[in-house]
Enzyme design. Structure first.
Site, PDB file in Angstrom:
ATOM      1  N   GLY A  53      13.850   1.496 -43.645  1.00 30.79           N
ATOM      2  CA  GLY A  53      13.757  -0.012 -44.001  1.00 30.79           C
ATOM      3  C   GLY A  53      13.488  -0.940 -45.271  1.00 30.79           C
ATOM      4  O   GLY A  53      13.127  -1.741 -46.211  1.00 30.79           O
ATOM      5  N   ASN A  60      19.737   0.296 -33.649  1.00 35.89           N
ATOM      6  CA  ASN A  60      18.464  -0.759 -33.034  1.00 35.89           C
ATOM      7  C   ASN A  60      17.708  -1.800 -33.442  1.00 35.89           C
ATOM      8  O   ASN A  60      17.356  -2.174 -34.776  1.00 35.89           O
ATOM      9  CB  ASN A  60      17.262   0.467 -33.356  1.00 35.89           C
ATOM     10  CG  ASN A  60      16.222  -0.148 -33.265  1.00 35.89           C
ATOM     11  OD1 ASN A  60      15.637  -1.121 -32.222  1.00 35.89           O
ATOM     12  ND2 ASN A  60      14.820   0.977 -33.596  1.00 35.89           N
ATOM     13  N   HIS A 120       9.952   6.557 -31.722  1.00 38.34           N
ATOM     14  CA  HIS A 120      10.300   5.848 -32.346  1.00 38.34           C
ATOM     15  C   HIS A 120      10.050   5.718 -33.901  1.00 38.34           C
ATOM     16  O   HIS A 120       8.072   5.629 -33.361  1.00 38.34           O
ATOM     17  CB  HIS A 120      10.712   4.108 -32.828  1.00 38.34           C
ATOM     18  CG  HIS A 120      11.356   3.522 -33.992  1.00 38.34           C
ATOM     19  ND1 HIS A 120      11.094   3.495 -35.270  1.00 38.34           N
ATOM     20  CD2 HIS A 120      12.676   3.749 -34.565  1.00 38.34           C
ATOM     21  CE1 HIS A 120      11.176   2.377 -36.208  1.00 38.34           C
ATOM     22  NE2 HIS A 120      12.984   3.205 -35.574  1.00 38.34           N
ATOM     23  N   SER A 153      17.770   3.790 -43.784  1.00 38.04           N
ATOM     24  CA  SER A 153      18.887   2.658 -44.597  1.00 38.04           C
ATOM     25  C   SER A 153      19.715   2.877 -45.018  1.00 38.04           C
ATOM     26  O   SER A 153      20.074   3.559 -45.833  1.00 38.04           O
ATOM     27  CB  SER A 153      17.942   2.607 -45.863  1.00 38.04           C
ATOM     28  OG  SER A 153      16.891   2.106 -45.631  1.00 38.04           O
ATOM     29  N   GLU A 184       7.805   3.463 -35.444  1.00 42.03           N
ATOM     30  CA  GLU A 184       7.449   2.442 -35.648  1.00 42.03           C
ATOM     31  C   GLU A 184       6.471   2.018 -34.374  1.00 42.03           C
ATOM     32  O   GLU A 184       4.966   2.119 -34.342  1.00 42.03           O
ATOM     33  CB  GLU A 184       8.292   0.535 -35.661  1.00 42.03           C
ATOM     34  CG  GLU A 184       8.970   1.273 -36.570  1.00 42.03           C
ATOM     35  CD  GLU A 184      10.034   0.607 -37.241  1.00 42.03           C
ATOM     36  OE1 GLU A 184      10.956  -0.019 -35.986  1.00 42.03           O
ATOM     37  OE2 GLU A 184      10.935   0.570 -38.682  1.00 42.03           O
ATOM     38  N   GLU A 210      14.508  10.921 -38.585  1.00 39.64           N
ATOM     39  CA  GLU A 210      14.343   9.352 -39.571  1.00 39.64           C
ATOM     40  C   GLU A 210      13.202   9.391 -40.393  1.00 39.64           C
ATOM     41  O   GLU A 210      11.618   9.420 -39.782  1.00 39.64           O
ATOM     42  CB  GLU A 210      14.055   8.150 -38.470  1.00 39.64           C
ATOM     43  CG  GLU A 210      14.862   7.355 -36.732  1.00 39.64           C
ATOM     44  CD  GLU A 210      15.304   6.081 -37.316  1.00 39.64           C
ATOM     45  OE1 GLU A 210      16.011   5.691 -36.976  1.00 39.64           O
ATOM     46  OE2 GLU A 210      13.687   6.028 -36.692  1.00 39.64           O
ATOM     47  N   LYS A 229      15.875  -3.512 -32.960  1.00 38.17           N
ATOM     48  CA  LYS A 229      14.359  -4.026 -33.251  1.00 38.17           C
ATOM     49  C   LYS A 229      13.158  -5.070 -32.546  1.00 38.17           C
ATOM     50  O   LYS A 229      14.622  -5.488 -32.173  1.00 38.17           O
ATOM     51  CB  LYS A 229      13.782  -4.014 -34.420  1.00 38.17           C
ATOM     52  CG  LYS A 229      13.620  -2.269 -35.457  1.00 38.17           C
ATOM     53  CD  LYS A 229      13.665  -1.970 -36.922  1.00 38.17           C
ATOM     54  CE  LYS A 229      13.979  -0.062 -37.309  1.00 38.17           C
ATOM     55  NZ  LYS A 229      13.420  -0.128 -38.150  1.00 38.17           N
TER      56      LYS A 229
HETATM   57  P1  13P Z   1      16.647   0.457 -40.947  1.00 41.89           P
HETATM   58  O1  13P Z   1      18.427   1.500 -41.081  1.00 41.89           O
HETATM   59  O2  13P Z   1      16.222  -1.280 -40.886  1.00 41.89           O
HETATM   60  O3  13P Z   1      15.925   1.411 -42.223  1.00 41.89           O
HETATM   61  O4  13P Z   1      15.781   1.325 -39.517  1.00 41.89           O
HETATM   62  C1  13P Z   1      16.252   2.887 -39.003  1.00 41.89           C
HETATM   63  C2  13P Z   1      15.863   2.930 -37.650  1.00 41.89           C
HETATM   64  O5  13P Z   1      14.437   2.973 -37.617  1.00 41.89           O
HETATM   65  C3  13P Z   1      16.274   3.392 -36.937  1.00 41.89           C
HETATM   66  O6  13P Z   1      15.853   3.247 -35.573  1.00 41.89           O
END
Ligand code: 13P
Length: 254
Positions: free
Chosen positions: A176, A9, A98, A216, A100, A170, A11
């Site tokens: 992150g 992803n 997601h 992560s 976010e 997740e 982002k």
């Molecule tokens: P990270 O791998 O940067 O922690 O992000 C995970 C994520 O949100 C994947 O959709």
């Protein structure tokens, strides 16, 4: 046997030129080094989809995904991208729900249910995300919350439709932050999700649905996470932006 999937992803990162460079590097590394049969999905920003689609060409190993979609098909929804648009561009995957999107754009379980319907109707595979924030885990309510997310966004589907969904667990506190869930924490929640699916749809259907871990995931923890019985691959954020690291994660599927 469930399909193993490693999805990146990206982002809201990279210029188009950088995205093309990363894709070229990945194609080379994957071709040279990846011997397993995992599906590899790159979930890239909307405007890059046609260019990267062309770049991938007939590459059978890597597929594209969008990071979001509208619940509507067409119409006066300024700034939105619909699933029929993605489907017409032959984009096979779309991330839905997601954390976010939940956190910054107020998306609810009910809205995600509509987006999942839209994706399935147009023949895309939804990668449906669920996961708890830190305060919920600290209160010990993580299983209840994830159950609610899955039930409210997916349980209206008949068995033949949910069989086409990919789920990504997740935990928000691991996204992150560099704080990965331990393999035990991941396996425990994935088993909870699998049991929940089995209770509604039967063991056969539940056993066929890939449940990915996200939060992560890195080259040095992927192997341990992916070796868990109910972890069928990963949804990778930051580490998917580096070709070498992402390739090592794909190889960790075994
Ligand atoms: P990270 O791998 O940067 O922690 O992000 C995970 C994520 O949100 C994947 O959709």
């Amino acid at each position: 046997m469930r399909t193993k999937i490693v999805a990146g992803n990206w982002k809201m990162n990279k210029t188009l030129a950088e995205a093309q460079t990363l894709t070229t590097e990945l194609m080379t590394l994957v071709e040279a080094e990846v011997t397993n049969a995992a599906a590899i999905v790159l979930c890239v920003p909307f405007p890059y989809l046609p260019t990267l689609q062309q770049q991938l060409g007939t590459n059978a190993r890597m597929k594209l995904g969008a990071q979001n979609c509208s619940e509507h098909e067409w119409g006066a929804y300024t700034g939105e991208v619909s699933v029929p648009m993605l489907s017409a561009m032959h984009v096979p995957y779309v991330i839905i729900g997601h954390s976010e999107r939940r956190q910054y754009f107020g998306e609810t379980n009910a809205l995600m249910a509509k987006k999942v319907d839209a994706a399935l109707k147009a023949g895309l595979t939804p990668i449906f995300c669920c996961g708890e924030p830190l305060d919920v885990r600290e209160k010990g309510e993580h299983e209840t919350l994830v159950r609610e997310q899955v039930e409210q966004s997916l349980f209206h589907l008949p068995a033949d439709a949910i069989a086409k969904v990919v789920i990504a667990y997740e935990p928000v506190w691991a996204i992150g932050t560099g704080k990965t869930a331990t393999a035990r924490q991941a396996q425990d929640m994935h088993a909870v999700i699998r049991r929940l699916l089995a209770s509604r749809y039967g063991q056969n259907v539940a056993d066929g649905i890939p449940v990915l871990y996200g939060g992560s995931v890195k080259a040095d923890n992927a192997k341990e996470l992916f070796s868990c019985e109910d972890v069928d691959g990963g949804l990778v954020g930051g580490a998917s932006l580096k070709a070498r690291e992402f390739t090592e994660i794909i190889k960790a599927i075994g």
